[in-house]
Design a protein around this motif. Structure first.
Motif, PDB file in Angstrom:
ATOM      1  N   ASN A  76       0.828  -1.215   0.000  1.00 43.11           N
ATOM      2  CA  ASN A  76       0.000   0.000   0.000  1.00 43.11           C
ATOM      3  C   ASN A  76       0.860   1.263   0.000  1.00 43.11           C
ATOM      4  O   ASN A  76       0.552   2.248  -0.684  1.00 43.11           O
ATOM      5  CB  ASN A  76      -0.934   0.012   1.211  1.00 43.11           C
ATOM      6  CG  ASN A  76      -2.098  -0.926   1.024  1.00 43.11           C
ATOM      7  OD1 ASN A  76      -2.441  -1.268  -0.096  1.00 43.11           O
ATOM      8  ND2 ASN A  76      -2.692  -1.355   2.123  1.00 43.11           N
ATOM      9  N   GLU A  77       1.941   1.227   0.784  1.00 45.56           N
ATOM     10  CA  GLU A  77       2.835   2.385   0.841  1.00 45.56           C
ATOM     11  C   GLU A  77       3.465   2.636  -0.540  1.00 45.56           C
ATOM     12  O   GLU A  77       3.572   3.778  -0.991  1.00 45.56           O
ATOM     13  CB  GLU A  77       3.921   2.127   1.884  1.00 45.56           C
ATOM     14  CG  GLU A  77       4.825   3.325   2.088  1.00 45.56           C
ATOM     15  CD  GLU A  77       5.846   3.095   3.183  1.00 45.56           C
ATOM     16  OE1 GLU A  77       6.975   3.546   2.994  1.00 45.56           O
ATOM     17  OE2 GLU A  77       5.501   2.452   4.197  1.00 45.56           O
TER      18      GLU A  77
ATOM     19  N   TRP B 183       0.946   4.289  -2.949  1.00 43.62           N
ATOM     20  CA  TRP B 183       0.794   5.715  -2.674  1.00 43.62           C
ATOM     21  C   TRP B 183       1.979   6.510  -3.212  1.00 43.62           C
ATOM     22  O   TRP B 183       1.809   7.578  -3.804  1.00 43.62           O
ATOM     23  CB  TRP B 183       0.624   5.977  -1.176  1.00 43.62           C
ATOM     24  CG  TRP B 183      -0.790   5.777  -0.749  1.00 43.62           C
ATOM     25  CD1 TRP B 183      -1.298   4.742  -0.045  1.00 43.62           C
ATOM     26  CD2 TRP B 183      -1.880   6.639  -1.040  1.00 43.62           C
ATOM     27  NE1 TRP B 183      -2.642   4.879   0.124  1.00 43.62           N
ATOM     28  CE2 TRP B 183      -3.022   6.054  -0.484  1.00 43.62           C
ATOM     29  CE3 TRP B 183      -2.014   7.824  -1.730  1.00 43.62           C
ATOM     30  CZ2 TRP B 183      -4.280   6.629  -0.574  1.00 43.62           C
ATOM     31  CZ3 TRP B 183      -3.254   8.395  -1.810  1.00 43.62           C
ATOM     32  CH2 TRP B 183      -4.374   7.796  -1.254  1.00 43.62           C
TER      33      TRP B 183
END
Length: 150
Positions: free
Chosen positions: A6-7, A10
Motif C-alpha cells: 500500500n505504501e 501511494w
C-alpha cells in the motif's frame, strides 16, 4: 507485507501526479509562447462579414477621428483597421491605411471604381447590398486618400 504494498502504491501515485503536473505545466508554458498564430491573410479568407468575429469587432467600435467617422458609420471597422487614422478595430480584413494606393494593384481597378463596383467577392457582398451614397463615397475616398498620405 500488505502495508508495504500500500505504501508503494501511494508513493507511485504521488510520483505520477507530480510528474504529470510538471509535464503539463512545461508543455503549456512552451505552447502558449510558441503556439500557432492566426495571420491576417488566413483570417481574411476564413471569416466573412456577418461572422461572429466580425460582429464582435463591430460591437466594440473604436473612437474615430473626424476623418475616420465614415468608417464607423458604414461599419467598415467591423472587419478593417485604418491605423494611419488611429482606428485600430477589425482584424478580419486588411488594414486600409494604404488602400488608396494598393487597391489598383490588388484588385485591378482604381479605388474610385472599386468603391462603386468591387471586384472582390467579399466586398461585392458587402457593398452590393448596401452601396455607398454619393456623400459616403466622397467621404470614404477622401478619408482613404488622407490615410495613405496622398
Amino acid at each position: 507485507m500488505k502495508c508495504f504494498e500500500n505504501e508503494m502504491r501511494w508513493k507511485n501515485a504521488i510520483v505520477f501526479i507530480v510528474f504529470f503536473g510538471l509535464a503539463f505545466g512545461v508543455s503549456y508554458a512552451i505552447y502558449s509562447n510558441h503556439g500557432p498564430k492566426q495571420d491576417a491573410a488566413a483570417a481574411n479568407t476564413a471569416a466573412a462579414p456577418g461572422d461572429g468575429q466580425a460582429q464582435a469587432a463591430a460591437t466594440a467600435q473604436p473612437a474615430a477621428t473626424k476623418d475616420g467617422e465614415i468608417f464607423v458609420k458604414r461599419n467598415c471597422v467591423a472587419c478593417h483597421s485604418i491605423s494611419s487614422l488611429g482606428i485600430h478595430a477589425g482584424q478580419v480584413g486588411p488594414d486600409l491605411s494604404q488602400a488608396y494606393v494598393t487597391v489598383k494593384d490588388k484588385h485591378g481597378v482604381a479605388i474610385e471604381e472599386f468603391l462603386k463596383k468591387p471586384t472582390s467577392a467579399v466586398m461585392s457582398g458587402v457593398l452590393g447590398g448596401d452601396p455607398l451614397s454619393d456623400e459616403d463615397y466622397k467621404a470614404v475616398l477622401a478619408a482613404l486618400k488622407k490615410a495613405a498620405g496622398q
